[in-house]
Design a protein around this motif. Sequence first.
Motif, PDB file in Angstrom:
ATOM      1  N   LEU A  28       0.836  -1.206   0.000  1.00 22.05           N
ATOM      2  CA  LEU A  28       0.000   0.000   0.000  1.00 22.05           C
ATOM      3  C   LEU A  28       0.868   1.253   0.000  1.00 22.05           C
ATOM      4  CD1 LEU A  28      -2.758   1.489   0.315  1.00 22.05           C
ATOM      5  CD2 LEU A  28      -2.470   1.237   2.794  1.00 22.05           C
ATOM      6  N   LEU A  29       0.518   2.174  -0.887  1.00 23.73           N
ATOM      7  CA  LEU A  29       1.077   3.533  -0.867  1.00 23.73           C
ATOM      8  C   LEU A  29      -0.077   4.492  -0.635  1.00 23.73           C
ATOM      9  CD1 LEU A  29       3.188   5.747  -1.291  1.00 23.73           C
ATOM     10  CD2 LEU A  29       2.865   5.491  -3.769  1.00 23.73           C
ATOM     11  N   PHE A  30      -0.050   5.174   0.513  1.00 30.38           N
ATOM     12  CA  PHE A  30      -1.086   6.151   0.850  1.00 30.38           C
ATOM     13  C   PHE A  30      -0.508   7.549   0.680  1.00 30.38           C
ATOM     14  CE2 PHE A  30      -3.191   8.926   4.021  1.00 30.38           C
ATOM     15  CZ  PHE A  30      -4.467   8.906   3.475  1.00 30.38           C
ATOM     16  N   ILE A  31      -1.091   8.321  -0.241  1.00 28.45           N
ATOM     17  CA  ILE A  31      -0.615   9.671  -0.536  1.00 28.45           C
ATOM     18  C   ILE A  31      -1.623  10.676   0.008  1.00 28.45           C
ATOM     19  CG2 ILE A  31       0.021  11.302  -2.346  1.00 28.45           C
ATOM     20  CD1 ILE A  31       0.728   8.905  -4.119  1.00 28.45           C
ATOM     21  N   LEU A  32      -1.212  11.432   0.991  1.00 31.02           N
ATOM     22  CA  LEU A  32      -2.047  12.503   1.534  1.00 31.02           C
ATOM     23  C   LEU A  32      -1.708  13.800   0.811  1.00 31.02           C
ATOM     24  CD1 LEU A  32      -3.995  13.779   3.602  1.00 31.02           C
ATOM     25  CD2 LEU A  32      -2.017  14.114   5.094  1.00 31.02           C
ATOM     26  N   LYS A  73      -5.226  14.729   9.579  1.00 30.85           N
ATOM     27  CA  LYS A  73      -4.112  13.915   9.096  1.00 30.85           C
ATOM     28  C   LYS A  73      -3.934  12.679   9.972  1.00 30.85           C
ATOM     29  CE  LYS A  73      -1.475  18.141   8.006  1.00 30.85           C
ATOM     30  NZ  LYS A  73      -1.555  18.224   6.553  1.00 30.85           N
ATOM     31  N   VAL A  74      -4.034  12.890  11.275  1.00 27.95           N
ATOM     32  CA  VAL A  74      -3.824  11.800  12.225  1.00 27.95           C
ATOM     33  C   VAL A  74      -4.991  10.823  12.189  1.00 27.95           C
ATOM     34  CG1 VAL A  74      -3.285  11.239  14.629  1.00 27.95           C
ATOM     35  CG2 VAL A  74      -2.488  13.398  13.647  1.00 27.95           C
ATOM     36  N   SER A  75      -6.204  11.350  12.057  1.00 29.00           N
ATOM     37  CA  SER A  75      -7.385  10.487  12.018  1.00 29.00           C
ATOM     38  C   SER A  75      -7.381   9.571  10.800  1.00 29.00           C
ATOM     39  CB  SER A  75      -8.659  11.332  12.037  1.00 29.00           C
ATOM     40  OG  SER A  75      -8.788  12.016  13.272  1.00 29.00           O
ATOM     41  N   LEU A  76      -6.888  10.058   9.666  1.00 29.49           N
ATOM     42  CA  LEU A  76      -6.827   9.242   8.456  1.00 29.49           C
ATOM     43  C   LEU A  76      -6.021   7.967   8.661  1.00 29.49           C
ATOM     44  CD1 LEU A  76      -6.373  11.983   5.731  1.00 29.49           C
ATOM     45  CD2 LEU A  76      -8.049  10.139   5.585  1.00 29.49           C
ATOM     46  N   VAL A  77      -4.931   8.055   9.406  1.00 23.27           N
ATOM     47  CA  VAL A  77      -4.027   6.908   9.538  1.00 23.27           C
ATOM     48  C   VAL A  77      -4.180   6.162  10.854  1.00 23.27           C
ATOM     49  CG1 VAL A  77      -2.307   7.801   7.933  1.00 23.27           C
ATOM     50  CG2 VAL A  77      -2.169   8.440  10.353  1.00 23.27           C
ATOM     51  N   THR A  78      -5.121   6.606  11.714  1.00 19.98           N
ATOM     52  CA  THR A  78      -5.382   5.889  12.968  1.00 19.98           C
ATOM     53  C   THR A  78      -6.821   5.424  13.095  1.00 19.98           C
ATOM     54  OG1 THR A  78      -5.958   7.916  14.194  1.00 19.98           O
ATOM     55  CG2 THR A  78      -3.632   7.250  14.200  1.00 19.98           C
ATOM     56  N   GLY A 132       7.026   2.613   6.099  1.00 25.59           N
ATOM     57  CA  GLY A 132       7.820   3.814   5.878  1.00 25.59           C
ATOM     58  C   GLY A 132       6.945   5.045   5.830  1.00 25.59           C
ATOM     59  N   SER A 133       7.492   6.174   6.227  1.00 26.00           N
ATOM     60  CA  SER A 133       6.796   7.456   6.188  1.00 26.00           C
ATOM     61  C   SER A 133       7.656   8.469   5.452  1.00 26.00           C
ATOM     62  CB  SER A 133       6.490   7.958   7.604  1.00 26.00           C
ATOM     63  OG  SER A 133       6.058   9.304   7.579  1.00 26.00           O
ATOM     64  N   VAL A 134       7.106   8.987   4.361  1.00 26.01           N
ATOM     65  CA  VAL A 134       7.795  10.037   3.608  1.00 26.01           C
ATOM     66  C   VAL A 134       7.150  11.363   3.981  1.00 26.01           C
ATOM     67  CG1 VAL A 134       8.476  10.878   1.337  1.00 26.01           C
ATOM     68  CG2 VAL A 134       8.233   8.416   1.725  1.00 26.01           C
ATOM     69  N   ASP A 135       7.718  12.003   4.986  1.00 30.12           N
ATOM     70  CA  ASP A 135       7.330  13.349   5.402  1.00 30.12           C
ATOM     71  C   ASP A 135       5.880  13.436   5.894  1.00 30.12           C
ATOM     72  OD1 ASP A 135       9.870  13.959   4.399  1.00 30.12           O
ATOM     73  OD2 ASP A 135       9.069  14.475   2.434  1.00 30.12           O
ATOM     74  N   TYR A 136       5.299  12.332   6.319  1.00 30.43           N
ATOM     75  CA  TYR A 136       3.928  12.370   6.837  1.00 30.43           C
ATOM     76  C   TYR A 136       3.942  12.962   8.238  1.00 30.43           C
ATOM     77  CZ  TYR A 136      -0.993  11.056   7.056  1.00 30.43           C
ATOM     78  OH  TYR A 136      -2.362  11.097   7.110  1.00 30.43           O
ATOM     79  N   PHE A 137       2.914  13.747   8.539  1.00 28.74           N
ATOM     80  CA  PHE A 137       2.829  14.383   9.853  1.00 28.74           C
ATOM     81  C   PHE A 137       2.819  13.312  10.945  1.00 28.74           C
ATOM     82  CE2 PHE A 137       0.438  16.141  13.440  1.00 28.74           C
ATOM     83  CZ  PHE A 137       1.110  17.333  13.650  1.00 28.74           C
ATOM     84  N   GLY A 138       3.810  13.351  11.828  1.00 34.53           N
ATOM     85  CA  GLY A 138       3.913  12.367  12.901  1.00 34.53           C
ATOM     86  C   GLY A 138       4.639  11.108  12.526  1.00 34.53           C
ATOM     87  N   ASN A 149       9.853   1.697  10.012  1.00 33.55           N
ATOM     88  CA  ASN A 149      11.195   1.190   9.715  1.00 33.55           C
ATOM     89  C   ASN A 149      12.055   2.260   9.074  1.00 33.55           C
ATOM     90  OD1 ASN A 149       9.192  -1.294   9.361  1.00 33.55           O
ATOM     91  ND2 ASN A 149      11.178  -2.110   9.958  1.00 33.55           N
ATOM     92  N   ASN A 150      11.453   3.057   8.197  1.00 33.47           N
ATOM     93  CA  ASN A 150      12.159   4.144   7.523  1.00 33.47           C
ATOM     94  C   ASN A 150      11.282   5.386   7.549  1.00 33.47           C
ATOM     95  OD1 ASN A 150      14.473   2.539   6.313  1.00 33.47           O
ATOM     96  ND2 ASN A 150      12.741   1.488   5.375  1.00 33.47           N
ATOM     97  N   PHE A 151      11.895   6.543   7.697  1.00 32.01           N
ATOM     98  CA  PHE A 151      11.116   7.777   7.592  1.00 32.01           C
ATOM     99  C   PHE A 151      12.008   8.921   7.137  1.00 32.01           C
ATOM    100  CE2 PHE A 151      12.753   8.114  11.937  1.00 32.01           C
ATOM    101  CZ  PHE A 151      13.103   9.448  12.038  1.00 32.01           C
ATOM    102  N   THR A 152      11.373   9.899   6.511  1.00 33.01           N
ATOM    103  CA  THR A 152      12.005  11.177   6.213  1.00 33.01           C
ATOM    104  C   THR A 152      11.134  12.267   6.826  1.00 33.01           C
ATOM    105  OG1 THR A 152      10.830  11.428   4.108  1.00 33.01           O
ATOM    106  CG2 THR A 152      12.970  10.325   4.046  1.00 33.01           C
ATOM    107  N   ASP A 153      11.740  13.383   7.149  1.00 29.72           N
ATOM    108  CA  ASP A 153      11.000  14.491   7.767  1.00 29.72           C
ATOM    109  C   ASP A 153      11.405  15.795   7.094  1.00 29.72           C
ATOM    110  OD1 ASP A 153       9.336  15.920   9.430  1.00 29.72           O
ATOM    111  OD2 ASP A 153      10.730  15.943  11.132  1.00 29.72           O
ATOM    112  N   ASN A 154      11.011  15.899   5.837  1.00 31.57           N
ATOM    113  CA  ASN A 154      11.296  17.091   5.036  1.00 31.57           C
ATOM    114  C   ASN A 154       9.997  17.484   4.330  1.00 31.57           C
ATOM    115  OD1 ASN A 154      12.405  19.168   3.592  1.00 31.57           O
ATOM    116  ND2 ASN A 154      13.590  17.866   2.204  1.00 31.57           N
TER     117      ASN A 154
END
Length: 437
Positions: A28-32, A73-78, A132-138, A149-154
């Motif tokens: 799954l790739l979830f794009i917000l 943003k948080v409600s979408l993924v929780t 993995g999280s690519v710059d997702y809030f939180g 496992n992997n994340f970026t914060d940009n």
Amino acid sequence: MEVVRYLFLFSLIFELEGVAVDSSQQKLLFILVDGLRYDYMDNANTPNLDEMAKQGVRVNFLTNVFPTMVPSKVSLVTGLYPESHGLVHNTMYDSVHDTYAMAINRNESYWWNAGISEPIWVTARKQGKRSGSVDYFGGFAEIDGVGANNFTDNPFANLSTKLNIAIDWLNKGTDVVVLEWKRLDIIAHFSGPNSTDIKDNCEEFDRNIGYLREQIRKLKLQDELNIIIAGDHGITEISNRNVINLSDFINLDDTLAYIADSPVAMILPKEGFLESMYSNLVNAHPNMKVYKKEDVPEYYHYRGHYRILPIVAIADLPWMILANGTDVGDHLADHGFDNQELSMKSMMLAEGPSFKTNFTIDSLNAIDMYELMCSILHLKAAPNNGSLANVKDILSYSVSSAADSRKDDDDTSAANVSNIHTLMYPVLFMLFLLLNN
């Protein structure tokens, strides 16, 4: 010869049923898309998104939680309302730590561990999958000691850069990646939702999605990767003509903390000032509804957390509540209003083996997205406020079978087997005829 024929047919049946087992290994790739209003794509030239809708699912109206800002943003993924996950506003006051949540301290774990929050990347990792999280809030935060496992914060990186990171991770074995793109929201705040800049950036987004879909085909991920594109809220135009100034009605020196400069304000009065402050505010303005925290209407799901302060004020669209002043600055548009307002609604697209094709549905609720993600990934969902049954119509398999499969990760989805059988019968019949000729 007859025995060989029957053995062949039975082996084919079992081989086809094995496809259903593999379906539990979906990615799954979830794009917000931050601030993706329901009508943006209809007002731009978006051939790649149009093709994605033809090959998958389009949701015309996605209703996010109240307030329609960061908590969404948080409600979408929780799958949790803000009163449950604890991220209740763009800016928050935490009385336990006597501090405001600002950019400087947003990485502190206590902001993310003051509820029952378990985002999809944590659920996946707890159950043996890679996330993995690519710059997702939180996405950078650990929840109860577990993170992606992997994340970026940009957050302000180019979309093409974000997509390349996500594709690389997915191609190298990551099961779920969440990605956030902020540009549309920023542009809408300063240029307005109907500006040429919005149209141009929607078309840039479309070109990037075209690139993404091309890379997925090139890497042969299309049979296992599902893509969801969704927004967290809409936006509406604002102006200095529609401003409510709290300082006209109360003395802010009599507060311990307050949150304002949005359609939703919260106030923590000093001891002994609650009743008088509430009395001064409750009928102060015809376009502002004021509640004691415990009296906030149930449909907002906005009273059950300590970060929701004792007095809550909610402005009618398009009014803004400012703490001290009447100037909204250089903002031409904002969000945070009642989530039932049309201009606060977003939209959603989804494509992949778990979704129906060329299917359009009028509306869904964002609170159900976490359950949807867990189903696709064959995960047992953490406690949440959503329901998989509410999104059953967009799936290519049976909800009941998917729900049963999450109880035991080794189970096979009976619905997928059923779908395979539906396609298998005519094939088997033709083979049988050929073998008997």
